[in-house]
Scaffold this motif. Sequence first.
Motif, PDB file in Angstrom:
ATOM      1  N   UNK A  18     -81.340   3.361   0.894  1.00 31.91           N
ATOM      2  CA  UNK A  18     -81.183   2.245   0.609  1.00 31.91           C
ATOM      3  C   UNK A  18     -80.474   1.379   1.880  1.00 31.91           C
ATOM      4  N   UNK A  19     -79.317   2.021   2.382  1.00 36.54           N
ATOM      5  CA  UNK A  19     -78.518   1.387   3.560  1.00 36.54           C
ATOM      6  C   UNK A  19     -79.597   1.286   4.754  1.00 36.54           C
ATOM      7  N   UNK A  20     -80.481   2.247   5.007  1.00 31.48           N
ATOM      8  CA  UNK A  20     -81.334   2.187   5.996  1.00 31.48           C
ATOM      9  C   UNK A  20     -82.354   1.349   5.988  1.00 31.48           C
ATOM     10  N   UNK A  21     -82.841   0.941   4.634  1.00 31.21           N
ATOM     11  CA  UNK A  21     -83.692  -0.051   4.280  1.00 31.21           C
ATOM     12  C   UNK A  21     -83.255  -1.428   4.562  1.00 31.21           C
ATOM     13  N   UNK A  22     -81.939  -1.869   4.372  1.00 30.85           N
ATOM     14  CA  UNK A  22     -81.250  -2.985   4.630  1.00 30.85           C
ATOM     15  C   UNK A  22     -81.130  -3.293   6.077  1.00 30.85           C
ATOM     16  N   UNK A  23     -80.855  -1.962   6.837  1.00 27.90           N
ATOM     17  CA  UNK A  23     -80.500  -2.031   8.048  1.00 27.90           C
ATOM     18  C   UNK A  23     -82.043  -2.419   8.989  1.00 27.90           C
ATOM     19  N   UNK A  24     -82.926  -2.354   8.315  1.00 29.98           N
ATOM     20  CA  UNK A  24     -84.261  -2.426   9.099  1.00 29.98           C
ATOM     21  C   UNK A  24     -84.387  -3.964   8.964  1.00 29.98           C
ATOM     22  N   UNK A  25     -83.736  -4.820   8.423  1.00 30.60           N
ATOM     23  CA  UNK A  25     -83.926  -6.271   8.525  1.00 30.60           C
ATOM     24  C   UNK A  25     -82.883  -6.957   9.312  1.00 30.60           C
ATOM     25  N   UNK A  26     -82.311  -6.354  10.053  1.00 31.19           N
ATOM     26  CA  UNK A  26     -81.323  -6.529  10.911  1.00 31.19           C
ATOM     27  C   UNK A  26     -81.823  -7.192  12.258  1.00 31.19           C
ATOM     28  N   UNK A  27     -81.960  -8.290  12.584  1.00 26.52           N
ATOM     29  CA  UNK A  27     -82.518  -8.730  13.899  1.00 26.52           C
ATOM     30  C   UNK A  27     -81.485  -8.282  15.167  1.00 26.52           C
ATOM     31  N   UNK A  28     -80.262  -8.112  14.935  1.00 23.14           N
ATOM     32  CA  UNK A  28     -79.385  -7.875  16.024  1.00 23.14           C
ATOM     33  C   UNK A  28     -79.579  -6.532  16.587  1.00 23.14           C
ATOM     34  N   UNK A  29     -80.221  -5.615  15.819  1.00 21.53           N
ATOM     35  CA  UNK A  29     -80.250  -4.098  16.235  1.00 21.53           C
ATOM     36  C   UNK A  29     -81.202  -3.981  17.575  1.00 21.53           C
ATOM     37  N   UNK A  30     -81.883  -2.594  17.835  1.00 22.65           N
ATOM     38  CA  UNK A  30     -82.768  -2.555  18.866  1.00 22.65           C
ATOM     39  C   UNK A  30     -84.262  -3.572  18.424  1.00 22.65           C
ATOM     40  N   UNK A  31     -84.411  -4.617  19.338  1.00 22.53           N
ATOM     41  CA  UNK A  31     -85.384  -5.370  19.184  1.00 22.53           C
ATOM     42  C   UNK A  31     -86.637  -4.931  18.887  1.00 22.53           C
ATOM     43  N   UNK A  32     -86.970  -3.230  19.247  1.00 28.10           N
ATOM     44  CA  UNK A  32     -88.327  -2.541  18.900  1.00 28.10           C
ATOM     45  C   UNK A  32     -88.189  -2.205  17.532  1.00 28.10           C
ATOM     46  N   UNK A  33     -87.175  -2.101  16.969  1.00 27.08           N
ATOM     47  CA  UNK A  33     -86.913  -1.447  15.475  1.00 27.08           C
ATOM     48  C   UNK A  33     -86.820  -2.666  14.752  1.00 27.08           C
ATOM     49  N   UNK A  34     -86.290  -3.867  14.859  1.00 27.88           N
ATOM     50  CA  UNK A  34     -85.698  -4.881  13.836  1.00 27.88           C
ATOM     51  C   UNK A  34     -86.965  -5.470  13.076  1.00 27.88           C
ATOM     52  N   UNK A  35     -87.182  -5.339  11.934  1.00 25.78           N
ATOM     53  CA  UNK A  35     -88.236  -5.575  10.797  1.00 25.78           C
ATOM     54  C   UNK A  35     -89.627  -4.608  10.874  1.00 25.78           C
ATOM     55  N   UNK A  36     -89.034  -3.317  11.474  1.00 25.79           N
ATOM     56  CA  UNK A  36     -90.403  -2.581  11.768  1.00 25.79           C
ATOM     57  C   UNK A  36     -91.011  -2.272  10.431  1.00 25.79           C
ATOM     58  N   UNK A  37     -90.232  -2.268   9.275  1.00 26.58           N
ATOM     59  CA  UNK A  37     -90.756  -1.938   7.929  1.00 26.58           C
ATOM     60  C   UNK A  37     -91.813  -3.041   7.602  1.00 26.58           C
ATOM     61  N   UNK A  38     -91.255  -4.238   7.841  1.00 30.60           N
ATOM     62  CA  UNK A  38     -92.184  -5.566   7.518  1.00 30.60           C
ATOM     63  C   UNK A  38     -93.296  -5.593   8.358  1.00 30.60           C
ATOM     64  N   UNK A  82     -72.622  -0.904   9.127  1.00 34.03           N
ATOM     65  CA  UNK A  82     -72.902  -2.561   9.163  1.00 34.03           C
ATOM     66  C   UNK A  82     -74.149  -2.970   9.648  1.00 34.03           C
ATOM     67  N   UNK A  83     -74.443  -4.201   9.030  1.00 35.55           N
ATOM     68  CA  UNK A  83     -75.601  -4.958   9.437  1.00 35.55           C
ATOM     69  C   UNK A  83     -74.908  -6.189   9.989  1.00 35.55           C
ATOM     70  N   UNK A  84     -75.680  -6.809  11.179  1.00 38.87           N
ATOM     71  CA  UNK A  84     -75.162  -8.041  11.677  1.00 38.87           C
ATOM     72  C   UNK A  84     -76.094  -9.231  11.003  1.00 38.87           C
ATOM     73  N   UNK A  85     -76.772  -8.791   9.933  1.00 33.00           N
ATOM     74  CA  UNK A  85     -77.608  -9.805   9.466  1.00 33.00           C
ATOM     75  C   UNK A  85     -77.167 -11.042   8.953  1.00 33.00           C
ATOM     76  N   UNK A  86     -77.434 -12.313   9.429  1.00 32.71           N
ATOM     77  CA  UNK A  86     -77.212 -13.481   9.135  1.00 32.71           C
ATOM     78  C   UNK A  86     -78.326 -14.534   8.899  1.00 32.71           C
ATOM     79  N   UNK A  87     -77.971 -15.489   7.986  1.00 31.94           N
ATOM     80  CA  UNK A  87     -79.215 -16.117   7.709  1.00 31.94           C
ATOM     81  C   UNK A  87     -79.490 -17.388   8.728  1.00 31.94           C
TER      82      UNK A  87
END
Length: 318
Positions: A206-226, A313-318
Amino acid sequence: MSIMARMNGSVDGRVIYAHIDKSLGGGLGTKKIKKILSPGKCLRPRFLYHFAKPKYQKSSLFYPLASALECLHLYTLVHDDIIDNDTTRRGIPTLNGLFGNNQAIILGDIVRAGINSLILKSLLTPQEKIYSLEILTETDRVVNEGQLHQEEVETKPNTFSQAIWESVVWEKTGVLFWAAIALGNPAGDQALMREIGKHIGFLLQTKDDIWDFDLHQDANRAFSDLRSLSLNWLIIEGKRRIPGFMKKVKNAKVTKDFQAIADLLKKAGVVESAEQKAINHKKKILTLLPKLRVSKENAPHIERELDAILVIKTKYKK
């Protein structure tokens, strides 16, 4: 402590990876595999230690068990990387990235053979060796079933559901935590240990799934599941709560499109509900510990490990 993966002075990742290195046989394969061997978090060995009965916390028995478990986890990652065509993992080149898929398959088999070596050459009794190999073999089988299951369901994203997510996460993630618990508890209640392992897997995924939506992480991985429409709890909830959600995902092309979808999920309360879901899994695990007769000394360490997963931590912000 730098590269040392320790937990309260009890688990040394360098010792685990030294055992793995020795189990590989010292040939050409060993030289290639060593290019990716680096003590990581050793999360599963840490859970093994704190769930284990005192006998199996002794270094002479713990490290062979922990190393075999970590070896199995490493083996599953090699397979994942080949299937997903990933050439790096957390910034480190993968075996298929370094040597191509053909050699990576062979190198993965060498890693898998190391598991048997670690158990058979240990100081475990013959009966304990059989038990340990049964646990590791069953875990290996279930993980591979999970990979196959995921491959099947991800061809039909419109069928994603909570039940499918839970089944795949148990098979690919939770079962390794069951193994961590069971290896140090030969006389333990297997159904109960599976239940605890399942919820640790659900919490982590669940935490990993949330982390996938973090734009501030590795650009190659952000939104990879989407981007790939992979099985992800937030996608399942978005599909359930937001009209036309899957169509929006399929029509997304660039990062700003995926960011807009992530914003939509947050506005719909999906991110918040996923965080609460993770907390609920932790609470469930804690209610099960007394039933497994986890000692008062070990229970706080297990809770701290669960909290460490929760505060990723996820740095996800709206």
